[in-house]
Motif scaffolding. Structure first.
Motif, mmCIF file in Angstrom:
data_model
loop_
_atom_site.group_PDB
_atom_site.id
_atom_site.type_symbol
_atom_site.label_atom_id
_atom_site.label_comp_id
_atom_site.label_asym_id
_atom_site.label_seq_id
_atom_site.Cartn_x
_atom_site.Cartn_y
_atom_site.Cartn_z
ATOM 1 N N SER A 103 0.820 -1.209 0.000
ATOM 2 C CA SER A 103 0.000 0.000 0.000
ATOM 3 C C SER A 103 0.857 1.264 0.000
ATOM 4 N N ILE A 104 1.896 1.267 0.825
ATOM 5 C CA ILE A 104 2.764 2.445 0.940
ATOM 6 C C ILE A 104 3.477 2.742 -0.377
ATOM 7 N N MET A 105 3.951 1.695 -1.045
ATOM 8 C CA MET A 105 4.718 1.888 -2.277
ATOM 9 C C MET A 105 3.817 2.145 -3.488
ATOM 10 N N GLY A 106 2.545 1.748 -3.371
ATOM 11 C CA GLY A 106 1.634 1.926 -4.504
ATOM 12 C C GLY A 106 1.426 0.610 -5.220
ATOM 13 N N PRO A 107 0.263 -0.026 -5.031
ATOM 14 C CA PRO A 107 0.031 -1.370 -5.559
ATOM 15 C C PRO A 107 0.208 -1.504 -7.066
ATOM 16 N N ALA A 108 -0.052 -0.436 -7.795
ATOM 17 C CA ALA A 108 0.006 -0.535 -9.254
ATOM 18 C C ALA A 108 1.402 -0.288 -9.818
ATOM 19 N N GLY A 109 2.333 0.155 -8.976
ATOM 20 C CA GLY A 109 3.656 0.513 -9.466
ATOM 21 C C GLY A 109 4.639 -0.631 -9.454
ATOM 22 N N ALA A 110 5.875 -0.287 -9.831
ATOM 23 C CA ALA A 110 6.962 -1.271 -9.858
ATOM 24 C C ALA A 110 8.273 -0.560 -9.592
ATOM 25 N N THR A 111 9.212 -1.264 -9.006
ATOM 26 C CA THR A 111 10.547 -0.742 -8.748
ATOM 27 C C THR A 111 11.568 -1.684 -9.365
ATOM 28 N N ALA A 112 12.422 -1.135 -10.243
ATOM 29 C CA ALA A 112 13.422 -1.939 -10.940
ATOM 30 C C ALA A 112 12.773 -3.124 -11.655
ATOM 31 N N GLY A 113 11.579 -2.900 -12.171
ATOM 32 C CA GLY A 113 10.882 -3.948 -12.903
ATOM 33 C C GLY A 113 10.123 -4.926 -12.041
ATOM 34 N N LEU A 114 10.241 -4.790 -10.710
ATOM 35 C CA LEU A 114 9.559 -5.717 -9.805
ATOM 36 C C LEU A 114 8.265 -5.062 -9.309
ATOM 37 N N PRO A 115 7.113 -5.659 -9.612
ATOM 38 C CA PRO A 115 5.845 -5.081 -9.157
ATOM 39 C C PRO A 115 5.835 -4.917 -7.640
ATOM 40 N N HIS A 116 5.226 -3.848 -7.187
ATOM 41 C CA HIS A 116 5.231 -3.549 -5.745
ATOM 42 C C HIS A 116 4.518 -4.615 -4.921
ATOM 43 N N ILE A 117 3.606 -5.355 -5.536
ATOM 44 C CA ILE A 117 2.949 -6.423 -4.784
ATOM 45 C C ILE A 117 3.959 -7.489 -4.375
ATOM 46 N N TRP A 118 4.993 -7.674 -5.205
ATOM 47 C CA TRP A 118 6.035 -8.651 -4.863
ATOM 48 C C TRP A 118 7.085 -8.041 -3.945
ATOM 49 N N VAL A 119 7.248 -6.718 -4.009
ATOM 50 C CA VAL A 119 8.098 -6.040 -3.020
ATOM 51 C C VAL A 119 7.471 -6.206 -1.636
ATOM 52 N N GLY A 120 6.144 -6.026 -1.568
ATOM 53 C CA GLY A 120 5.438 -6.229 -0.314
ATOM 54 C C GLY A 120 5.538 -7.665 0.160
#
Length: 366
Positions: A103-120
């Motif tokens: 939620s904090i990172m933004g569910p629809a976004g991605a970092t370095a190609g990794l979707p934020h849902i997987w960062v979470g």
């Protein structure tokens, strides 16, 4: 007068005992099948239809993920000599962290190609691993009572996660995420009737199906697995051959946190929300995991079978509540999985825990 010894070998009894229970379960299933085919317009027919539906199997696999991963983690910890009844707490803290970070990172976004849902998802695993490390330090370094420390882990998570949710979301339940882990279908195999559910699943389900045989292999065919088993059975012997018992126990307990973290993260992200009401959305799955690995006699494959049994009953009771025309209270139907767990717990009384489980040991001590 010399002892006559047991009339039946314990290991042989355990094998026969569990085979008998398994055959009993198969027999009960066959009774349902026969009754359902013979009387299709009765509750037996409806039950047969539910049990043989592909979506029921798919649901059972998803529901089995948190229980199975927590059970695998419990096996490694207890096999190494540390009784980790804090599995419930590890599931809770990872379930909350996974959703909160997403939620904090933004569910629809991605970092370095990794979707934020997987960062979470990874954040939930890290949170559970760190909490298990704290538990390991308290139990191994400071020699705290493992049962009390495990209960503390559960109670801390049970209070902390809803509190943190209230601070961030304004209530014990989080906001719903706009997306959940995607389902991936394996061509051809996913088209198999009913069993295609095994090949049309989310990544956590595939991870579970890989983790179970991997855990069995590690425990039975690697040096680390031998160290873990020796640490729980005869730590002095392991110390004698030059292996640091404390390090093995630390590794096993941290591994239990890592595996439980996968289960907890998969649970909340799969639902798209963290629910903090009551006993939270985990709702006893960590304690059911303990029953599962006891029933499986510390065998990862057996523990998965018990986990899948409970998850399957949970999936069936959910669908059974949707069937109209029967005067069976929903509250009674909802008790089916839990009554089954109580029965299983009563029947596994002869499971032999590792000899040194719960005992403190420091390398080099007499």
């Amino acid at each position: 007068m010399a002892d006559e010894g047991p009339l039946v070998d314990d290991d042989g009894f355990e094998v026969t005992y569990r085979v008998g229970l398994a055959l009993g379960a198969v027999g009960a299933f066959l009774v349902v099948v026969i009754a359902g085919l013979a009387f299709p317009q009765t509750i037996a027919g409806d039950l047969l239809g539910i049990v043989t539906r592909e979506d029921t199997l798919a649901s059972a696999l998803r529901l089995a993920v948190p229980i199975s991963f927590a059970a695998l983690g419990g096996i490694f910890a207890e096999k190494a000599g540390v009784i980790n009844i804090g599995l419930e707490g590890l599931l809770i803290i990872s379930a909350f962290t996974a959703v909160a970070v997403t939620s904090i990172m933004g569910p629809a976004g991605a970092t370095a190609g990794l979707p934020h849902i997987w960062v979470g998802f990874l954040a939930g695993v890290v949170a559970s691993t760190l909490l298990s490390l704290l538990f390991a330090i308290v139990c191994i370094k400071f020699r705290a009572d493992q049962i009390i420390a495990g209960l503390a882990v559960w109670l801390i998570a049970l209070g902390l996660a809803p509190f943190a949710a209230t601070v961030y979301y304004g209530g014990v339940n989080s906001d719903s995420l706009p997306r959940t882990p995607d389902t991936f279908a394996i061509p051809v195999l996913s088209e198999i009737p009913v069993l295609g559910a095994f090949f049309n699943a989310t990544i956590p389900v595939y991870l579970m199906l890989l983790a179970v045989p991997a855990a069995w292999f590690v425990l039975n065919h690697t040096s680390f697995g031998w160290w873990v088993r020796a640490s729980g059975e005869n730590p002095r012997a392991l110390d004698t051959v030059g292996v640091n018992v404390s390090r093995v126990r630390y590794a096993a307990v941290v591994l239990s946190g890592f595996l439980s973290g996968i289960g907890g993260s998969a649970l909340s992200l799969g639902a798209g929300q963290f629910v903090g009401n009551g006993q939270t959305m985990v709702n006893g799955k960590g304690f059911i995991a303990i029953v599962a690995y006891l029933f499986g006699n510390y065998n990862p494959i057996g523990a998965f079978g018990a986990s899948f049994l409970f998850a399957g009953l949970e999936a069936v009771q959910i669908r059974l509540q949707q069937v109209q025309g029967y005067a069976i209270p929903d509250s009674l139907i909802q008790t089916i999985p839990y009554v089954t767990v109580i029965i299983i717990l009563a029947l596994v009384g002869r499971t032999r825990i590792p000899s040194a489980a719960g005992d403190h040991y420091e390398s080099g001590e007499d």
